[in-house]
Design a protein around this motif. Structure first.
Motif, PDB file in Angstrom:
ATOM      1  N   TYR A 248       0.840  -1.202   0.000  1.00 58.05           N
ATOM      2  CA  TYR A 248       0.000   0.000   0.000  1.00 58.05           C
ATOM      3  C   TYR A 248       0.869   1.244   0.000  1.00 58.05           C
ATOM      4  O   TYR A 248       1.991   1.244   0.538  1.00 58.05           O
ATOM      5  N   ALA A 249       0.363   2.315  -0.601  1.00 58.68           N
ATOM      6  CA  ALA A 249       1.141   3.548  -0.695  1.00 58.68           C
ATOM      7  C   ALA A 249       0.241   4.763  -0.560  1.00 58.68           C
ATOM      8  O   ALA A 249      -0.925   4.759  -0.991  1.00 58.68           O
ATOM      9  N   LEU A 250       0.796   5.816   0.033  1.00 62.96           N
ATOM     10  CA  LEU A 250       0.136   7.115   0.181  1.00 62.96           C
ATOM     11  C   LEU A 250       1.064   8.187  -0.371  1.00 62.96           C
ATOM     12  O   LEU A 250       2.288   8.091  -0.236  1.00 62.96           O
ATOM     13  N   ALA A 251       0.490   9.210  -0.981  1.00 62.37           N
ATOM     14  CA  ALA A 251       1.270  10.345  -1.476  1.00 62.37           C
ATOM     15  C   ALA A 251       0.693  11.626  -0.890  1.00 62.37           C
ATOM     16  O   ALA A 251      -0.498  11.914  -1.050  1.00 62.37           O
ATOM     17  N   TYR A 252       1.546  12.378  -0.206  1.00 65.83           N
ATOM     18  CA  TYR A 252       1.158  13.620   0.452  1.00 65.83           C
ATOM     19  C   TYR A 252       1.803  14.811  -0.246  1.00 65.83           C
ATOM     20  O   TYR A 252       2.988  14.754  -0.615  1.00 65.83           O
ATOM     21  N   TRP A 275      10.666  11.089  -1.532  1.00 63.84           N
ATOM     22  CA  TRP A 275      10.023  12.292  -2.053  1.00 63.84           C
ATOM     23  C   TRP A 275      10.227  12.343  -3.553  1.00 63.84           C
ATOM     24  O   TRP A 275      11.235  11.860  -4.077  1.00 63.84           O
ATOM     25  N   GLN A 276       9.245  12.929  -4.259  1.00 66.29           N
ATOM     26  CA  GLN A 276       9.336  12.998  -5.711  1.00 66.29           C
ATOM     27  C   GLN A 276       8.809  14.334  -6.212  1.00 66.29           C
ATOM     28  O   GLN A 276       7.688  14.737  -5.874  1.00 66.29           O
ATOM     29  N   GLN A 277       9.621  14.985  -7.025  1.00 63.46           N
ATOM     30  CA  GLN A 277       9.174  16.196  -7.713  1.00 63.46           C
ATOM     31  C   GLN A 277       8.388  15.779  -8.949  1.00 63.46           C
ATOM     32  O   GLN A 277       8.828  14.922  -9.720  1.00 63.46           O
ATOM     33  N   THR A 278       7.209  16.357  -9.142  1.00 60.90           N
ATOM     34  CA  THR A 278       6.389  16.099 -10.320  1.00 60.90           C
ATOM     35  C   THR A 278       5.961  17.429 -10.923  1.00 60.90           C
ATOM     36  O   THR A 278       6.214  18.497 -10.352  1.00 60.90           O
ATOM     37  N   LYS A 279       5.286  17.366 -12.058  1.00 56.88           N
ATOM     38  CA  LYS A 279       4.764  18.589 -12.677  1.00 56.88           C
ATOM     39  C   LYS A 279       3.697  19.240 -11.797  1.00 56.88           C
ATOM     40  O   LYS A 279       3.384  20.420 -11.971  1.00 56.88           O
ATOM     41  N   ALA A 280       3.143  18.472 -10.856  1.00 58.94           N
ATOM     42  CA  ALA A 280       2.112  18.993  -9.957  1.00 58.94           C
ATOM     43  C   ALA A 280       2.674  19.392  -8.600  1.00 58.94           C
ATOM     44  O   ALA A 280       1.918  19.721  -7.686  1.00 58.94           O
ATOM     45  N   GLY A 281       4.007  19.363  -8.436  1.00 58.05           N
ATOM     46  CA  GLY A 281       4.614  19.729  -7.172  1.00 58.05           C
ATOM     47  C   GLY A 281       5.368  18.573  -6.546  1.00 58.05           C
ATOM     48  O   GLY A 281       5.554  17.511  -7.152  1.00 58.05           O
ATOM     49  N   THR A 282       5.808  18.761  -5.300  1.00 51.60           N
ATOM     50  CA  THR A 282       6.569  17.751  -4.581  1.00 51.60           C
ATOM     51  C   THR A 282       5.656  16.923  -3.692  1.00 51.60           C
ATOM     52  O   THR A 282       4.764  17.467  -3.021  1.00 51.60           O
ATOM     53  N   PHE A 283       5.890  15.606  -3.678  1.00 55.34           N
ATOM     54  CA  PHE A 283       5.069  14.695  -2.879  1.00 55.34           C
ATOM     55  C   PHE A 283       5.961  13.808  -2.028  1.00 55.34           C
ATOM     56  O   PHE A 283       7.040  13.381  -2.452  1.00 55.34           O
ATOM     57  N   MET A 284       5.500  13.539  -0.808  1.00 54.14           N
ATOM     58  CA  MET A 284       6.111  12.526   0.032  1.00 54.14           C
ATOM     59  C   MET A 284       5.343  11.227  -0.170  1.00 54.14           C
ATOM     60  O   MET A 284       4.113  11.192  -0.047  1.00 54.14           O
ATOM     61  N   ILE A 285       6.066  10.156  -0.495  1.00 49.41           N
ATOM     62  CA  ILE A 285       5.460   8.860  -0.772  1.00 49.41           C
ATOM     63  C   ILE A 285       5.824   7.912   0.359  1.00 49.41           C
ATOM     64  O   ILE A 285       7.002   7.712   0.658  1.00 49.41           O
ATOM     65  N   VAL A 286       4.819   7.341   1.004  1.00 51.16           N
ATOM     66  CA  VAL A 286       5.029   6.396   2.098  1.00 51.16           C
ATOM     67  C   VAL A 286       4.340   5.091   1.742  1.00 51.16           C
ATOM     68  O   VAL A 286       3.156   5.079   1.386  1.00 51.16           O
ATOM     69  N   ARG A 320      -3.113  13.273  -0.813  1.00 48.10           N
ATOM     70  CA  ARG A 320      -3.710  13.470  -2.137  1.00 48.10           C
ATOM     71  C   ARG A 320      -4.004  12.164  -2.875  1.00 48.10           C
ATOM     72  O   ARG A 320      -5.006  12.055  -3.569  1.00 48.10           O
ATOM     73  N   TYR A 321      -3.136  11.174  -2.756  1.00 44.11           N
ATOM     74  CA  TYR A 321      -3.326   9.946  -3.538  1.00 44.11           C
ATOM     75  C   TYR A 321      -3.033   8.721  -2.667  1.00 44.11           C
ATOM     76  O   TYR A 321      -2.201   8.766  -1.770  1.00 44.11           O
ATOM     77  N   ARG A 322      -3.724   7.648  -2.965  1.00 42.47           N
ATOM     78  CA  ARG A 322      -3.439   6.376  -2.322  1.00 42.47           C
ATOM     79  C   ARG A 322      -3.686   5.259  -3.322  1.00 42.47           C
ATOM     80  O   ARG A 322      -4.567   5.355  -4.184  1.00 42.47           O
ATOM     81  N   TRP A 323      -2.896   4.203  -3.197  1.00 46.44           N
ATOM     82  CA  TRP A 323      -3.031   3.097  -4.135  1.00 46.44           C
ATOM     83  C   TRP A 323      -2.388   1.852  -3.540  1.00 46.44           C
ATOM     84  O   TRP A 323      -1.727   1.909  -2.508  1.00 46.44           O
ATOM     85  N   SER A 324      -2.608   0.735  -4.173  1.00 46.73           N
ATOM     86  CA  SER A 324      -1.960  -0.505  -3.763  1.00 46.73           C
ATOM     87  C   SER A 324      -1.403  -1.199  -4.996  1.00 46.73           C
ATOM     88  O   SER A 324      -1.799  -0.922  -6.130  1.00 46.73           O
ATOM     89  N   GLY A 325      -0.455  -2.096  -4.769  1.00 50.24           N
ATOM     90  CA  GLY A 325       0.152  -2.850  -5.860  1.00 50.24           C
ATOM     91  C   GLY A 325       0.357  -4.288  -5.446  1.00 50.24           C
ATOM     92  O   GLY A 325       0.175  -4.658  -4.285  1.00 50.24           O
TER      93      GLY A 325
END
Length: 404
Positions: A248-252, A275-286, A320-325
């Motif tokens: 599971y993953a969350l992006a803040y 952390w990842q810089q994207t075209k929509a800004g910076t996100f922390m991924i946990v 902002r986002y959550r997903w699973s893999g």
């Protein structure tokens, strides 16, 4: 809380728009799966003069590569000390060299083809917050160094909470995986090679030529590479050698300064952060809260635990986002890569899909084109022996997949 039940990568990239396959086509190599493994192999093979056709049941990067947390690292889930113990120190060196080559290959593609995917070299940290795990971290640091990796053993990390020990993997990497795949796809499509999306494979038959039957078309090819998360045809014996886990993953949204690097702890269940810089800004991924697929159906509880872990350690950030893999765990800790006649497959990445997926593509591209590959024998899907069980499998008890 304004959150979306989709991955950060799908939400912050443009969807591709390749047509579905209708009719019959011929290729030197047919590849099922437009994720990291399939598209990497497609570029390698096309650059060697092969005409390639890639099909995917959905869109480029919408499968497991679109649901990763994209840690590009030489660190492995099974631990180098376990690989050295079960397969030997020379095998551990081969694993390390393959992972290093994979990261270098990704960077080479980014530079050579000017792929705008926010690629950066960053350190990676295997760390523990508990004194009881310090010995394990030190043991892994020693084993990784003996395998040839650039490792630093530290007392702490750049994280804003107390850690007891850390193995720092120097010169790892991060990127936006779907933007990276878009660049690879653009390199593949054209000049005799093609990508077909929303094209479901219904049957694969080995022969001369091999035949890939799709819902509305057929591909004939000299070789077929099944580059899906699990093989969709053939390789039946792999069904008792691996197991599926959910992660599971969350992006803040994240403002201000943040630590630079990839971070993995030794908790049970374990967690990973970057952390990842994207075209929509910076996100922390946990990410984390992994479990055997089908064993725990309450995904909301898993997301809740992961969110609680995050809020306990970090200041409040907008989710902002959550997903699973789905992670495929091999019974002995190493991926299964290789061929059977003119059919090839690569699976069992144990959570290191970006790096091991690239390794799989490098090996299969060499096998198809008749080049020697130093890692092929170690990762051969027909290898015998149980080897070492992966860390995750040890935690919950390994149970082979019965439906792939």
């Amino acid at each position: 809380m304004n959150q979306s039940a989709t991955s950060l990568w799908l939400a912050t990239s443009e969807s591709s728009a390749y047509a579905p396959l209708r009719g019959s086509v011929h290729a030197d190599v047919a590849i099922a799966g437009a994720g990291i493994t399939g598209l990497t192999a497609a570029v390698l093979l096309k650059d060697r003069g092969k005409r390639v056709v890639v099909v995917d049941k959905e869109r480029v990067g919408s499968g497991e590569t679109g649901h990763t947390t994209a840690h590009i690292t030489e660190a492995i889930d099974a631990r180098y000390y376990e690989i050295a113990r079960s397969f030997g120190k020379d095998a551990a060196k081969l694993v390390a060299s393959s992972m290093r080559a994979a990261i270098d290959q990704i960077e080479s593609f980014v530079r050579s083809y000017s792929i705008d995917c926010q690629f950066r070299r960053v350190p990676g940290y295997l760390y523990t917050e508990k004194r009881s795990y310090v010995a394990e971290v030190k043991r892994e640091a020693r084993a990784a160094a003996e395998a040839g990796l650039n490792i630093e053993l530290l007392d702490d990390t750049p994280l804003p909470f107390l850690t007891r020990a850390a193995a720092k993997f120097v010169n790892q990497a991060e990127l936006h995986p779907r933007d990276y795949l878009a660049g690879l796809a653009a390199r593949v499509h054209g000049d005799g090679s093609s990508i077909f999306e929303t094209t479901r494979v219904v049957d694969i038959r080995e022969g001369e030529p091999c035949v890939v039957e799709c819902e509305e078309g057929t591909i004939t090819a000299d070789s077929v590479f099944i580059a899906t998360n699990v093989p969709i045809a053939g390789f039946q014996s792999l069904h008792v050698k691996d197991a599926a886990y959910r992660t599971y993953a969350l992006a803040y949204e994240f403002g201000g300064q943040h630590p630079d690097g990839l971070f993995w702890d030794t908790a049970d269940p374990y967690h990973y952060t970057r952390w990842q810089q994207t075209k929509a800004g910076t996100f922390m991924i946990v990410g984390g809260e992994d479990h055997k697929a089908g064993k725990d159906q309450d995904s909301e509880e898993r997301f809740s635990r992961l969110q609680q872990y995050t809020t306990d350690l970090w200041s409040a950030q907008p989710l902002r986002y959550r997903w699973s893999g789905q992670i495929i765990e091999p019974v002995d800790g190493l991926p299964y890569i290789g061929g059977s006649g003119n059919l090839y497959a690569s699976t069992g990445y144990a959570g290191q899909g970006m790096t091991f997926g690239t390794v799989g593509a490098l090996i299969v591209a060499d096998l198809i084109t008749g080049r020697h590959n130093a890692w092929a024998e170690l990762f051969d899907w027909k290898r015998r022996g149980s080897g070492t069980r992966s860390v995750m499998a040890e935690r919950e008890g390994f149970e082979p997949s019965v439906e792939l």
